[in-house]
Design an enzyme around this catalytic site. Sequence first.
Site, PDB file in Angstrom:
ATOM      1  N   GLU A  32       0.834  -1.193   0.000  1.00 47.26           N
ATOM      2  CA  GLU A  32       0.000   0.000   0.000  1.00 47.26           C
ATOM      3  C   GLU A  32       0.871   1.247   0.000  1.00 47.26           C
ATOM      4  O   GLU A  32       2.090   1.180   0.201  1.00 47.26           O
ATOM      5  CB  GLU A  32      -0.955  -0.025   1.205  1.00 47.26           C
ATOM      6  CG  GLU A  32      -1.820  -1.273   1.216  1.00 47.26           C
ATOM      7  CD  GLU A  32      -3.178  -1.069   1.844  1.00 47.26           C
ATOM      8  OE1 GLU A  32      -3.558   0.088   2.069  1.00 47.26           O
ATOM      9  OE2 GLU A  32      -3.855  -2.076   2.101  1.00 47.26           O
ATOM     10  N   ARG A 194      -0.476   9.602   1.724  1.00 46.62           N
ATOM     11  CA  ARG A 194      -1.833  10.035   1.396  1.00 46.62           C
ATOM     12  C   ARG A 194      -1.996  11.547   1.356  1.00 46.62           C
ATOM     13  O   ARG A 194      -2.724  12.079   0.521  1.00 46.62           O
ATOM     14  CB  ARG A 194      -2.825   9.438   2.412  1.00 46.62           C
ATOM     15  CG  ARG A 194      -3.135   7.992   2.140  1.00 46.62           C
ATOM     16  CD  ARG A 194      -4.114   7.456   3.151  1.00 46.62           C
ATOM     17  NE  ARG A 194      -4.470   6.086   2.800  1.00 46.62           N
ATOM     18  CZ  ARG A 194      -5.190   5.289   3.585  1.00 46.62           C
ATOM     19  NH1 ARG A 194      -5.615   5.729   4.758  1.00 46.62           N
ATOM     20  NH2 ARG A 194      -5.470   4.065   3.208  1.00 46.62           N
ATOM     21  N   HIS A 257     -11.371  10.817   5.480  1.00 45.03           N
ATOM     22  CA  HIS A 257     -11.293   9.361   5.612  1.00 45.03           C
ATOM     23  C   HIS A 257     -10.959   8.897   7.024  1.00 45.03           C
ATOM     24  O   HIS A 257     -11.563   7.954   7.533  1.00 45.03           O
ATOM     25  CB  HIS A 257     -10.235   8.851   4.640  1.00 45.03           C
ATOM     26  CG  HIS A 257     -10.052   7.372   4.651  1.00 45.03           C
ATOM     27  ND1 HIS A 257     -11.084   6.483   4.431  1.00 45.03           N
ATOM     28  CD2 HIS A 257      -8.940   6.605   4.852  1.00 45.03           C
ATOM     29  CE1 HIS A 257     -10.627   5.247   4.487  1.00 45.03           C
ATOM     30  NE2 HIS A 257      -9.338   5.277   4.748  1.00 45.03           N
ATOM     31  N   GLU A 281     -10.408   4.510  16.625  1.00 44.55           N
ATOM     32  CA  GLU A 281     -10.250   5.844  16.054  1.00 44.55           C
ATOM     33  C   GLU A 281     -10.649   6.958  17.005  1.00 44.55           C
ATOM     34  O   GLU A 281     -10.192   8.092  16.865  1.00 44.55           O
ATOM     35  CB  GLU A 281     -11.062   5.945  14.755  1.00 44.55           C
ATOM     36  CG  GLU A 281     -10.662   7.104  13.875  1.00 44.55           C
ATOM     37  CD  GLU A 281     -11.347   7.075  12.510  1.00 44.55           C
ATOM     38  OE1 GLU A 281     -11.241   8.071  11.777  1.00 44.55           O
ATOM     39  OE2 GLU A 281     -11.988   6.053  12.179  1.00 44.55           O
ATOM     40  N   ARG A 292      -1.804   9.051   9.254  1.00 48.77           N
ATOM     41  CA  ARG A 292      -1.832   7.605   9.420  1.00 48.77           C
ATOM     42  C   ARG A 292      -1.301   6.867   8.199  1.00 48.77           C
ATOM     43  O   ARG A 292      -1.639   7.175   7.070  1.00 48.77           O
ATOM     44  CB  ARG A 292      -3.271   7.155   9.691  1.00 48.77           C
ATOM     45  CG  ARG A 292      -3.437   5.645   9.825  1.00 48.77           C
ATOM     46  CD  ARG A 292      -4.888   5.284  10.056  1.00 48.77           C
ATOM     47  NE  ARG A 292      -5.711   5.548   8.898  1.00 48.77           N
ATOM     48  CZ  ARG A 292      -5.982   4.671   7.929  1.00 48.77           C
ATOM     49  NH1 ARG A 292      -5.444   3.460   7.986  1.00 48.77           N
ATOM     50  NH2 ARG A 292      -6.771   4.990   6.939  1.00 48.77           N
TER      51      ARG A 292
END
Length: 503
Positions: A32, A194, A257, A281, A292
């Site tokens: 990822e 991200r 997200h 969370e 993250r």
Amino acid sequence: LCEQGADSVRRLIARGFAADRRANGELMFGLEAAHSTARIVHAGEDRTGAALHHFLSGQLAAHVRAGRLSLAQQTSVVSLLTDSGAVTGAVVRDATGTLSVVRAAAVVLATGGYAAVYPQTSNHSGARGEGVLLAANVGAAIADLEFVQFHPTVLANTGFLISEAVRGAGAVLRDDSGARFMPAVHEAAELAPRDVVSRAVHRVLQNGSGVWLDATRIDRESGVGTLARRFPSITAATAARGVDWAREPIAVRPAAHYTMGGVVTDLDGRTSVPGLFAAGEVAATGVHGANRLASNSLLEGLVFGERAAHAAMSYLASTSRGGGTWHLRSAAATQLVADADSAAVTFLASDHAGGVGAAIGAVGHSGDRGDRDDGGDGGDLAVRAEAAAAADRSERECAAAIERWLGIERDASGLCQMAVVASTTAGDTARLAALMAHAALAREESRGAHQRSDFVSTDEQHHHHRQAWVVPAASMPVQHGVPPTELRTSTISSNHQRGVHAC
């Protein structure tokens, strides 16, 4: 997380969790974004979260059937109860609207994050930060609310997330001209962190172009049917919208997200309030830093959920014996809480009854808004309907302000506008937005998921710097016209302290 993560996954698999495997029976590991090697265990290809939820729900149901647990569904927590500074239970509302009290020597919050306060989100609509507000109302320290991670590839005009693993498998991002733009932004291109990818996509969209995820090379290079086999949920979702993503790119955009902020906890899920634990969370363990890493959310839930459970049971045993001492087992959390208790800033908070300084704990699901007891005989239905409609309008206006001013890139002017909207809007979303704006204003740098266009550099003096605060006198109602709420707040830094910020 690093020391216990692999063992937690091994135990999960040993209990029967069906992780994806190769033909020879070995575990299959996925790559990822921002990972240096393929190390992620999946289940059902692109349905790992759903598979884990289904598996754990099944185990829970077995305990419920055996009478070891009781499960109340369609029930929301209205407020936490305290006695002598310790949490002693909760007030809950069931599906009929009936309130009841549940007494407990320990309460574990596992309510998720607050990304659903954004109109564009990949989250379930229930992830609105209610656990954070519940904890804040009883004086628990909260931290890091400025760090909101946006996933760069959500199917446009939906909340459907296109897994990062798709880019890991070779998909690329293109603008309307068909050109890739990520190679010029970061050396890892589409597999950059991200925040980098989301910011790049956001800027392309701001310049008037669409953004397209092109996964067509995967079937060309790995064989027809590879996309459908590896990503069945995404294939079904795109097909339902009349798109064959094996043959043509799909339109994507960023969406809120994951939220790194929440209730400050130690290594065992303890908050700063005796008897109150948090995991998942809703907790601000600090493990995710400012941004993250992909897939660490499920791992955090497994590791710290288990640790919180053991700590809660140990606390129950100690209280039953007349002990019940409470201290945080983490130097960072201890310091964060201590400084949050000793420092103070003034911040523009809601001046409506029910504002930040008011009964923040009186939150439930969206049905709680606009249906407070008016002390009469039920009131006029038309008046109630009008009040509910007005509350919904205010909620939508606040959500739009959050999207605009607490989005991927922020600045002081927008954050102050957000504070003004929050100060003139009633409701849980406004209260949370006020806290988020406060945190974002105080961090005068760009770091990870918090990007300030007026402070574009990362301040290295902030490298180990976190912000936490406590909402004082949370049970005291704030009436219209009362001066701004005082928040006790802290910043941890060896040589860099932020001052008071006013709009």
